[in-house]
Design a protein around this motif. Structure first.
Motif, mmCIF file in Angstrom:
data_model
loop_
_atom_site.group_PDB
_atom_site.id
_atom_site.type_symbol
_atom_site.label_atom_id
_atom_site.label_comp_id
_atom_site.label_asym_id
_atom_site.label_seq_id
_atom_site.Cartn_x
_atom_site.Cartn_y
_atom_site.Cartn_z
ATOM 1 N N ASP A 1 -4.219 4.157 0.623
ATOM 2 C CA ASP A 1 -3.524 3.095 -0.103
ATOM 3 C C ASP A 1 -2.403 3.664 -0.965
ATOM 4 O O ASP A 1 -1.304 3.127 -1.010
ATOM 5 C CB ASP A 1 -4.519 2.326 -0.987
ATOM 6 N N GLN A 2 -2.716 4.753 -1.626
ATOM 7 C CA GLN A 2 -1.681 5.335 -2.483
ATOM 8 C C GLN A 2 -0.503 5.835 -1.650
ATOM 9 O O GLN A 2 0.655 5.643 -2.005
ATOM 10 C CB GLN A 2 -2.260 6.488 -3.304
ATOM 11 N N SER A 3 -0.810 6.453 -0.513
ATOM 12 C CA SER A 3 0.265 6.946 0.346
ATOM 13 C C SER A 3 1.153 5.800 0.812
ATOM 14 O O SER A 3 2.384 5.934 0.888
ATOM 15 C CB SER A 3 -0.305 7.673 1.553
ATOM 16 N N ALA B 1 1.662 3.053 -0.789
ATOM 17 C CA ALA B 1 2.469 2.653 -1.952
ATOM 18 C C ALA B 1 3.658 3.587 -2.125
ATOM 19 O O ALA B 1 4.780 3.152 -2.419
ATOM 20 C CB ALA B 1 1.604 2.648 -3.207
ATOM 21 N N VAL B 2 3.426 4.866 -1.923
ATOM 22 C CA VAL B 2 4.515 5.837 -2.056
ATOM 23 C C VAL B 2 5.594 5.575 -1.006
ATOM 24 O O VAL B 2 6.795 5.548 -1.309
ATOM 25 C CB VAL B 2 3.974 7.276 -1.919
ATOM 26 N N LEU B 3 5.150 5.347 0.226
ATOM 27 C CA LEU B 3 6.116 5.033 1.282
ATOM 28 C C LEU B 3 6.933 3.808 0.912
ATOM 29 O O LEU B 3 8.167 3.788 1.046
ATOM 30 C CB LEU B 3 5.375 4.788 2.605
ATOM 31 N N ASP C 1 7.595 2.639 -1.994
ATOM 32 C CA ASP C 1 8.542 2.946 -3.064
ATOM 33 C C ASP C 1 9.766 3.668 -2.505
ATOM 34 O O ASP C 1 10.903 3.412 -2.922
ATOM 35 C CB ASP C 1 7.851 3.784 -4.140
ATOM 36 N N MET C 2 9.519 4.566 -1.566
ATOM 37 C CA MET C 2 10.649 5.245 -0.930
ATOM 38 C C MET C 2 11.564 4.239 -0.248
ATOM 39 O O MET C 2 12.790 4.314 -0.352
ATOM 40 C CB MET C 2 10.145 6.236 0.121
ATOM 41 N N LEU C 3 10.951 3.310 0.460
ATOM 42 C CA LEU C 3 11.755 2.342 1.207
ATOM 43 C C LEU C 3 12.522 1.434 0.252
ATOM 44 O O LEU C 3 13.714 1.166 0.449
ATOM 45 C CB LEU C 3 10.859 1.515 2.132
#
Lengths: 208, 208
Positions: B175-177, B179-181, B183-185
């Motif tokens: 889930d965190q990963s 979210a990180v993706l 945010d990058m997008l």
DNA sequence: CCGCCTTGGCTAATGGGCGTAGCTTTATGG
DNA sequence: CCATAAAGCTACGCCCATTAGCCAAGGCGG
């Protein structure tokens, strides 16, 4: 009565030909019948060299995964940072475009239970290590590396998948779109190394 | 002698059950035999309601594509910007996790030639329109929208694909990963709207 | 209520693919 | 020169998709 002179490796080579001939559907449509036809041999004869169709598919998959890994490592040797990430992603995408059938072979998830899939799992893990190595060059905190690796894998794999599947109209601009995606990923990964740049402004809907 | 009371729609519904039962392999392993078994009917009887297995698969695919689209629109109504993009991506991923078999049905590239695949192509195009609508909210220049759409589709689709395929170890952090993706997008798309932020510093290896 | 005809089911049969069994022939090496 | 392992083959069984043709169920007009 004359012998065809087959061998395990020869059969795998022929299977690769079948996969390559079939375009992006080549792996899905791989069959012993087609391999036998290409070998000029009756289908049951193949069992002298191969355990089953499933075995052959696994073997093709492992081989394809290793090829992608090799292309990625070759492309990134002597490079670092954004440069390396670009090279990695381009090598990856190029492989998929040049060998769509083999790339599709890469895509089947190995069963985590089945010991027969062990080599495939190991090969995949090795491939991921290349991405890890490249992203380590960005100086991320250890607990962020995994997120970065996943984001890069997702982005590149997803792009390639959509491209191969014909998901993009207007073929001309695809190269530019890929470049844009890469820039996003590079910037995103770089930002992961400098906290407070991205993640900390709260983002409703994420971090459930 | 008693009638099973099938119909076209009933058969499709049963096919969906078969797909759902089979996990992420459900669509690949969909067969008329399984549908017939579930219907309590001999396999050839299905041809009274369905043209062929290929037809049935197409129908399932179209339905799944429409469901993803519906979930995406429902999630983004009344939202804009990063908020909308997060909602879109989470709805998309949730659908895939809840219906892995159906999501796999989404993934097969329709043949651009074959008129039988027309509905599937149209449905896919409609789904893309939702992404387009969300990304328009970022105020990008028109010629950048397509790049943003492709990046978002690639990232989210790729992530979901890898997740379903078991490509991620350590389930807890996924889930965190994601979210990180996201945010990058979000950051990447936002940056596309403010030139000179990303693309212009030259990036060796891209823009061939 | 009766018969007709559409319709939805059936069985039988074909063709193709995987996989097994068991036979034959090749080629190799003692 | 022969014995034997390896590499073919044919014949078969099973599963699946699909076609053809039969039969019964049930709605509808009379």
């Amino acid at each position: 009565m004359p012998r065809a002179g087959l061998s395990h490796d020869a059969v795998v080579r022929l299977a690769l030909q079948v996969v390559d001939d079939g375009g992006s559907r080549g792996f899905a449509e791989l069959s012993l019948a087609k391999v036998a036809a290409k070998a000029g041999v009756a289908a049951p004869s193949l069992y002298k060299h191969v355990g089953s169709l499933a075995d052959l598919r696994r073997e093709v998959a492992v081989l394809a995964i290793r090829e992608v890994t090799a292309a990625s490592t070759a492309a990134t040797v002597g490079r670092a940072g954004a440069d390396a990430l670009h090279a990695l992603a381009n090598a990856w995408r190029s492989y998929a475009r040049e060998h769509p059938g083999r790339y599709a072979a890469t895509q089947i998830g190995p069963d985590p239970e089945d010991p027969a899939d062990a080599r495939q799992r190991d090969a995949a893990a090795e491939g991921v290590q290349v991405v890890v190595a490249v992203l380590r060059g960005f100086g991320l905190p250890d607990d962020r590396v995994i997120d970065a690796v996943r984001a890069v894998r997702a982005g590149v794999h997803g792009f390639v998948m959509l491209e191969l599947g014909g998901g993009f109209r207007m073929r001309e601009d695809v190269d530019q779109s890929f470049a844009v995606l890469l820039d996003m990923l590079v910037a995103g990964v770089a930002a992961l190394g400098t906290p407070n740049a991205l993640l900390e402004h709260d983002t409703p809907g994420s971090h459930r």
